[in-house]
Design a protein around this motif. Structure first.
Motif, PDB file in Angstrom:
ATOM      1  N   PHE A  77       5.318   5.757   4.424  1.00  0.00           N
ATOM      2  CA  PHE A  77       4.473   4.666   4.617  1.00  0.00           C
ATOM      3  C   PHE A  77       5.399   3.618   5.409  1.00  0.00           C
ATOM      4  N   ASN A  78       6.297   3.931   5.945  1.00  0.00           N
ATOM      5  CA  ASN A  78       6.965   2.785   6.475  1.00  0.00           C
ATOM      6  C   ASN A  78       6.392   1.830   7.378  1.00  0.00           C
ATOM      7  N   ASP A  79       5.542   2.176   8.195  1.00  0.00           N
ATOM      8  CA  ASP A  79       4.949   1.270   9.089  1.00  0.00           C
ATOM      9  C   ASP A  79       3.405   0.947   8.567  1.00  0.00           C
ATOM     10  N   MET A  80       3.073   1.237   7.245  1.00  0.00           N
ATOM     11  CA  MET A  80       1.740   0.804   6.803  1.00  0.00           C
ATOM     12  C   MET A  80       1.429  -0.492   6.696  1.00  0.00           C
ATOM     13  N   GLN A  81       2.353  -1.428   6.705  1.00  0.00           N
ATOM     14  CA  GLN A  81       2.205  -2.804   6.199  1.00  0.00           C
ATOM     15  C   GLN A  81       1.134  -3.528   7.078  1.00  0.00           C
ATOM     16  N   ALA A  82       1.255  -3.258   7.854  1.00  0.00           N
ATOM     17  CA  ALA A  82       0.189  -3.779   9.174  1.00  0.00           C
ATOM     18  C   ALA A  82      -1.398  -3.461   8.937  1.00  0.00           C
ATOM     19  N   ILE A  83      -1.628  -2.518   8.197  1.00  0.00           N
ATOM     20  CA  ILE A  83      -2.853  -2.137   8.013  1.00  0.00           C
ATOM     21  C   ILE A  83      -3.223  -2.178   6.353  1.00  0.00           C
ATOM     22  N   ASP A  84      -4.335  -2.991   6.144  1.00  0.00           N
ATOM     23  CA  ASP A  84      -4.676  -3.352   4.820  1.00  0.00           C
ATOM     24  C   ASP A  84      -5.774  -2.216   4.098  1.00  0.00           C
ATOM     25  N   ARG A  85      -4.928  -0.989   4.131  1.00  0.00           N
ATOM     26  CA  ARG A  85      -5.921  -0.052   3.430  1.00  0.00           C
ATOM     27  C   ARG A  85      -5.187   0.922   2.607  1.00  0.00           C
ATOM     28  N   TYR A  86      -5.968   1.536   1.547  1.00  0.00           N
ATOM     29  CA  TYR A  86      -5.374   2.317   0.456  1.00  0.00           C
ATOM     30  C   TYR A  86      -5.299   3.818   1.086  1.00  0.00           C
ATOM     31  N   VAL A  87      -4.054   4.463   1.156  1.00  0.00           N
ATOM     32  CA  VAL A  87      -4.110   5.939   1.522  1.00  0.00           C
ATOM     33  C   VAL A  87      -3.232   6.556   0.540  1.00  0.00           C
ATOM     34  N   ARG A  88      -3.771   7.768   0.278  1.00  0.00           N
ATOM     35  CA  ARG A  88      -3.480   8.853  -0.642  1.00  0.00           C
ATOM     36  C   ARG A  88      -3.326  10.155   0.291  1.00  0.00           C
ATOM     37  N   ILE A  89      -2.113  10.959  -0.278  1.00  0.00           N
ATOM     38  CA  ILE A  89      -1.827  12.205   0.241  1.00  0.00           C
ATOM     39  C   ILE A  89      -2.105  13.091  -1.090  1.00  0.00           C
ATOM     40  N   ILE A  90      -2.996  14.329  -0.872  1.00  0.00           N
ATOM     41  CA  ILE A  90      -3.006  14.904  -1.998  1.00  0.00           C
ATOM     42  C   ILE A  90      -2.906  16.389  -1.409  1.00  0.00           C
ATOM     43  N   ASN A  91      -2.356  17.245  -2.530  1.00  0.00           N
ATOM     44  CA  ASN A  91      -2.075  18.680  -2.223  1.00  0.00           C
ATOM     45  C   ASN A  91      -3.490  19.467  -2.628  1.00  0.00           C
ATOM     46  N   SER A  92      -3.551  20.887  -2.370  1.00  0.00           N
ATOM     47  CA  SER A  92      -4.984  21.391  -2.496  1.00  0.00           C
ATOM     48  C   SER A  92      -5.283  21.601  -3.935  1.00  0.00           C
ATOM     49  N   GLU A  93      -4.672  21.303  -5.006  1.00  0.00           N
ATOM     50  CA  GLU A  93      -4.944  21.253  -6.391  1.00  0.00           C
ATOM     51  C   GLU A  93      -5.565  19.809  -6.695  1.00  0.00           C
ATOM     52  N   GLY A  94      -5.331  18.919  -5.901  1.00  0.00           N
ATOM     53  CA  GLY A  94      -6.117  17.645  -6.061  1.00  0.00           C
ATOM     54  C   GLY A  94      -4.803  16.697  -6.496  1.00  0.00           C
ATOM     55  N   TYR A  95      -3.593  17.020  -6.774  1.00  0.00           N
ATOM     56  CA  TYR A  95      -2.634  16.000  -7.318  1.00  0.00           C
ATOM     57  C   TYR A  95      -2.236  15.042  -6.159  1.00  0.00           C
ATOM     58  N   VAL A  96      -1.997  14.127  -6.509  1.00  0.00           N
ATOM     59  CA  VAL A  96      -1.669  12.909  -5.614  1.00  0.00           C
ATOM     60  C   VAL A  96      -0.258  13.164  -5.362  1.00  0.00           C
ATOM     61  N   VAL A  97       0.146  13.527  -4.297  1.00  0.00           N
ATOM     62  CA  VAL A  97       1.686  13.501  -3.695  1.00  0.00           C
ATOM     63  C   VAL A  97       2.074  12.017  -3.473  1.00  0.00           C
ATOM     64  N   PHE A  98       1.616  11.352  -2.669  1.00  0.00           N
ATOM     65  CA  PHE A  98       2.156  10.133  -2.113  1.00  0.00           C
ATOM     66  C   PHE A  98       0.901   9.276  -2.126  1.00  0.00           C
ATOM     67  N   ALA A  99       0.898   7.914  -2.384  1.00  0.00           N
ATOM     68  CA  ALA A  99       0.055   6.963  -2.219  1.00  0.00           C
ATOM     69  C   ALA A  99       0.543   5.732  -1.866  1.00  0.00           C
ATOM     70  N   TYR A 100      -0.095   4.577  -1.098  1.00  0.00           N
ATOM     71  CA  TYR A 100       0.102   3.723  -0.404  1.00  0.00           C
ATOM     72  C   TYR A 100      -1.035   2.664  -0.766  1.00  0.00           C
ATOM     73  N   PRO A 101      -0.824   1.329  -1.259  1.00  0.00           N
ATOM     74  CA  PRO A 101       0.498   0.911  -1.685  1.00  0.00           C
ATOM     75  C   PRO A 101       0.688   1.228  -2.956  1.00  0.00           C
ATOM     76  N   LYS A 102       2.039   1.638  -3.312  1.00  0.00           N
ATOM     77  CA  LYS A 102       2.389   2.423  -4.583  1.00  0.00           C
ATOM     78  C   LYS A 102       1.880   1.825  -5.888  1.00  0.00           C
ATOM     79  N   GLU A 103       1.774   0.262  -5.743  1.00  0.00           N
ATOM     80  CA  GLU A 103       1.505  -0.082  -7.189  1.00  0.00           C
ATOM     81  C   GLU A 103      -0.053  -0.175  -7.332  1.00  0.00           C
ATOM     82  N   LYS A 104      -0.869   0.263  -6.228  1.00  0.00           N
ATOM     83  CA  LYS A 104      -2.113   0.303  -6.292  1.00  0.00           C
ATOM     84  C   LYS A 104      -2.490   1.855  -6.781  1.00  0.00           C
ATOM     85  N   THR A 105      -1.535   2.689  -7.165  1.00  0.00           N
ATOM     86  CA  THR A 105      -2.054   4.052  -7.595  1.00  0.00           C
ATOM     87  C   THR A 105      -2.808   4.061  -8.601  1.00  0.00           C
ATOM     88  N   LYS A 106      -3.298   2.951  -9.265  1.00  0.00           N
ATOM     89  CA  LYS A 106      -4.170   3.256 -10.406  1.00  0.00           C
ATOM     90  C   LYS A 106      -5.715   3.679  -9.898  1.00  0.00           C
TER      91      LYS A 106
END
Length: 186
Positions: free
Chosen positions: A92-121
């Motif tokens: 997520f190095n270049d994600m500061q420019a867009i004001d969006r929440y992004v999650r990457i999940i695996n096939s079991e539905g577990y969140v692998v990565f999220a942006y912004p990190k403090e908003k993973t709630k």
């Protein structure tokens, strides 16, 4: 040469905590694991890349498995335990420019990565959950739009050749500036 390369990868690439190589017969060929992390053999995956998320003692361990063709009859699997914070920064190095929440999940539905990190709630909020039908029935490479809130669509995308999916949420601020304010001006 392989062993020295594996040591180089662990000490030079901050995203990799440990690295191991397995044959297609599920036998460990070689490993370099300085932190002695628990290993998990998951070689029966269909895609070339498989991400497994394990939570132990409050820590999330992310393991990346990649198939490498060995010969016509089999393959080797490279297994790397990843450092969550380092990978998060790289992805997520270049994600500061867009004001969006992004999650990457695996096939079991577990969140692998999220942006912004403090908003993973949002991960625990059922309103932000991906409907089971989309998780199970969407095709690889297909983009599916869904969302619990009016004018705040979420986009779901299954990444080809892996067990990962990307979800992008539209926050209220984007809706306000992109739709409501534009409508008022018109």
């Amino acid at each position: 040469e392989i062993e020295s390369f594996m040591q180089y990868m662990v000490y030079s690439v901050p995203q990799i905590k440990s690295i191991e190589i397995y044959s297609s017969e599920n036998v460990s060929v070689m490993s370099y694991n300085p932190e002695n992390l628990q290993t998990f053999n998951f070689l029966d995956f269909e895609s070339d890349t498989f991400v497994y998320v394990q939570r132990t003692g409050g820590e999330q361990i992310i393991t990346l498995y990649t198939k490498v063709p060995e010969n016509a009859l089999g393959y080797k699997v490279i297994k790397a335990n990843l450092d969550n914070n380092s990978m998060q920064n790289v992805i997520f190095n270049d994600m500061q420019a867009i004001d969006r929440y992004v999650r990457i999940i695996n096939s079991e539905g577990y969140v692998v990565f999220a942006y912004p990190k403090e908003k993973t709630k949002i991960d625990e909020d059922p309103l932000y959950a991906v409907p089971e039908k989309i998780l199970k029935e969407s095709k690889i490479g297909e983009r599916v739009i869904f969302g619990p809130f009016k004018n705040q669509p979420a986009l779901f995308y299954k990444v080809p050749d892996s067990n990962l999916s990307v979800i992008i949420y539209t926050p209220k601020s984007v809706t306000y500036y992109g739709i409501i304010l534009a409508r008022q001006r018109i």
